[in-house]
Structures are given as C-alpha cells and as structure tokens.
Write a protein that holds these residues in place. Structure first.
Motif, short mmCIF file in Angstrom:
data_model
loop_
_atom_site.label_atom_id
_atom_site.label_comp_id
_atom_site.label_asym_id
_atom_site.label_seq_id
_atom_site.Cartn_x
_atom_site.Cartn_y
_atom_site.Cartn_z
N LEU A 167 -5.27 -2.85 8.25
CA LEU A 167 -4.61 -1.54 6.73
C LEU A 167 -3.42 -0.50 7.24
CD1 LEU A 167 -7.83 0.57 7.68
CD2 LEU A 167 -6.97 -1.07 5.78
N LEU A 192 -3.38 4.15 5.13
CA LEU A 192 -4.82 3.48 5.31
C LEU A 192 -5.86 3.88 6.08
CD1 LEU A 192 -5.56 1.61 2.45
CD2 LEU A 192 -6.36 4.17 1.88
N TYR A 193 -4.67 3.64 7.36
CA TYR A 193 -4.97 3.83 9.14
C TYR A 193 -6.03 4.97 9.39
CZ TYR A 193 -4.97 3.01 14.25
OH TYR A 193 -5.69 2.46 15.36
N SER A 231 -0.08 -7.20 5.94
CA SER A 231 -1.62 -7.12 5.94
C SER A 231 -1.52 -8.49 4.51
CB SER A 231 -2.47 -6.49 4.34
OG SER A 231 -2.09 -4.94 5.19
N GLY A 281 -5.27 -3.76 4.17
CA GLY A 281 -5.45 -2.92 3.27
C GLY A 281 -4.17 -2.94 3.12
N ASN A 290 -5.21 -0.24 -2.31
CA ASN A 290 -6.39 -0.87 -2.01
C ASN A 290 -7.18 -1.63 -0.86
OD1 ASN A 290 -6.28 -1.76 -4.96
ND2 ASN A 290 -4.51 -2.65 -5.44
N ILE A 291 -8.35 -2.33 -0.98
CA ILE A 291 -8.42 -2.70 0.37
C ILE A 291 -8.76 -4.10 -0.14
CG2 ILE A 291 -8.94 -1.13 1.89
CD1 ILE A 291 -12.06 -1.16 0.95
#
Length: 339
Positions: A71, A75-76, A104, A117, A282-283
């Motif tokens: 991530l 986001l992490y 990522s 992520g 986004n993921i």
C-alpha cells in the motif's frame, strides 16, 4: 504497522522492480490547455508475454502468508486497520508493505503481491493483463504557502502561472493582500513523483517542462513540508493528511490556499468536483488468470465497502460519495469527473 494482530503480518515484499516500456501518449487537455488529463483509458492493457501470463503469485515474505499486499504511504495507515479486521474475521495471514506507487507497481509486475495500493490513477503501463483497479476515494491536493504569505486564495490559472514562472512576484496577483510597494518573489517547490501517471500534480501543469526553470524540486514529502514552511514566498502542494501529519511532526506550520475560492478542507466541495485538484486512491485485485484468488477479490471488495469508515484525518472522499455526485466509474474504477 505496530501493534496489529498476529494474523496481520507487516513485512517488506522482497522483489526487484520489473521495468516495463513506457507508452508515449499525448495528454488530453480536459479542463485546460495546461493541466493534464486526470485518468488513463481503462480499456488498454500492456502486453507482458505468454510466460508472464502463465505465472501465478509467488510470495517473497519471510513467513508463509495467505495474501501479500503493498500500500502507498497514505493508504497504509488509512486502510491497514481494515486489512487487520479482515484478516481477523477470516482467520488468515496478510503481509502488508508500507510503500509507494512505484513499489506497488513493481511487486504487481513481478507477481509477488496479491494487491497494490496507489495514490494516483493508473498509467497505461500500470494496466497489467488480468489486473483490476478499485477506487477507494479521492483526496484534495492542497496548495501550501509559507504562513507569512498574506494571499488566501488563487484561481487555478493563477496557480499554474505561479508554478510556471509566469507570475514571478506575489504582488502581481490582483488580490495579493500585500501593501503598496511590498514585494515577495515566488519560490515554487515541486515533488514531481509518478510522472507517468495521470492526475495529481499534473492537474496543475501536465509536464515537468511546463514548470518554471527556477523551481526547487524535492524528492520526499517531508522535504516539501520543510522547504515551504521555512521559505517565505514559497508555494507547494500535498494532500491534507501529509500536510497535517508532517507539519505536526516537524513543528512546521503551513498555510493552505483556497483554489477558485474553494477550501481543500471542504470535503463536500471535493466530492462534487468544485475543488479542482486531487489524488485518486486505488487498490487492485487480480480479476483473472493464474494470479487470481477468491480471497484477494474478497479483500478488495471489503476495503471498497468499508472506505467510508476511514478516519476523518485522512481526508479521503470515499467512492460511494463520488458515485452519488456523478463521477464516472467503470466497474469499481473511477475513470472520469462529474459532467
């Protein structure tokens, strides 16, 4: 991440970055002739070859895990607790790496991760065969200045002129707030990360060549915060969470500017598209092919569903709110602004 359940394993995914060719595409000037497009065409993928297509996921973690996730650095902390909750509910082990969009992209291209992520919309070179993007939300990209700056608001075109060296002194702004005869040189600070990806800083000016010759370029978020907070006349940009977190850690106050008379901290304005600068979070999941797992697909759906539960300090407008305000989606992926 400290203090997470034993079922939630925080590790570095050890894998070299696989280099893929960059496809050259001219930017579509959607909002302006200067700003770049916010999204890449969702239907395009980059070919990786038959051998790559036939590969599944190979985890490179130090212990055996059910899923490996990378991530980005916002986001992490924002979604890590949700990954932990999912792992507890399912009784599985998930290794999570705190990284960047580049990290990522690398572990996905090398097929050592089940999920990546990103803080940016994907480029064409990020669109790997079988990879699906799921938008978690967007966050304002705030313009920041030294706290002594009397300017409170700029138009988007004025912001572009400030970064492009077309406005060289703050006193040139019609609403500068400066006293007659006062002068303060503009000192633009940039962090030109993720150059191949659309959106983010490229909504200000599409290419690094469009920024002024005298910019100060930094490579780290903390350096952006430090440089702007310590340099009178400076202007930079960052997401609100990084501004607040790094500013607090470094004890460096910053001033955020209104853009087009709109406050980046007004999440309703971000949700409607009234505030014009933002990052897309986004993921990914592997939707098909040997890399696909049912558990990975379920984790992606879980995170999108629970995105509205992210703490307010992360200042991310969840995908559910974007849909309500007319943003354009293809499947789970945000691909266009409200019309």
């Amino acid at each position: 991440m400290v203090g997470l359940s034993a079922l939630f394993v925080s590790q570095v995914l050890l894998a070299p970055v696989l280099l893929v060719p960059v496809l050259s595409k001219s930017a579509l000037a959607n909002e302006s002739l200067l700003g770049g497009r916010a999204f890449s065409p969702p239907g395009e993928t980059i070919p990786m070859g038959d051998d790559w297509d036939a590969k599944g996921i190979t985890h490179t973690t130090n212990t055996e895990v059910d899923l490996a996730v990378a991530l980005d650095q916002q986001l992490y902390p924002a979604m890590g607790p949700m990954v932990e909750a999912f792992a507890k509910e399912r009784g599985v082990k998930i290794a999570v790496q705190d990284g960047t969009c580049g990290v990522s992209a690398g572990v996905l291209a090398n097929k050592t991760a089940d999920m990546g992520g990103f803080c940016c919309a994907p480029s064409v070179t990020d669109r790997l065969p079988g990879l699906t993007y799921h938008t978690v939300g967007i966050g304002a990209l705030a313009l920041i200045t030294h706290p002594s700056n009397p300017v409170n608001s700029v138009s988007l075109n004025e912001a572009r002129a400030l970064f492009g060296n077309n406005i060289r002194d703050w006193s040139e702004l019609p609403m500068s707030g400066m006293k007659l005869g006062d002068s303060e040189k503009v000192r633009a600070v940039t962090r030109l990360h993720c150059k191949i990806r659309p959106g983010h800083w490229r909504l200000i000016l599409d290419t690094e060549q469009q920024f002024g010759w005298n910019i100060t370029e930094v490579s780290a978020i903390k350096d952006m915060i430090s440089q702007v907070s310590s340099t009178p006349g400076s202007i930079g940009y960052e997401t609100l969470w990084h501004i607040d977190q790094k500013g607090l850690q470094e004890s460096r106050p910053l001033k955020t500017l209104l853009v087009n008379d709109t406050d980046p901290r007004d999440l309703s304005a971000v949700a409607t598209g009234k505030y014009p600068l933002y990052r897309v979070f986004n993921i990914t999941s592997w939707g098909s092919g040997p890399a696909h797992t049912k558990l990975g697909t379920e984790l992606a759906a879980y995170l999108v569903e629970h995105a509205s539960q992210m703490e307010a300090k992360f200042a991310i407008v969840p995908a559910q709110d974007l849909r309500k305000n007319g943003w354009i989606f293809e499947g789970d992926e945000l691909i266009g602004e409200p019309k």
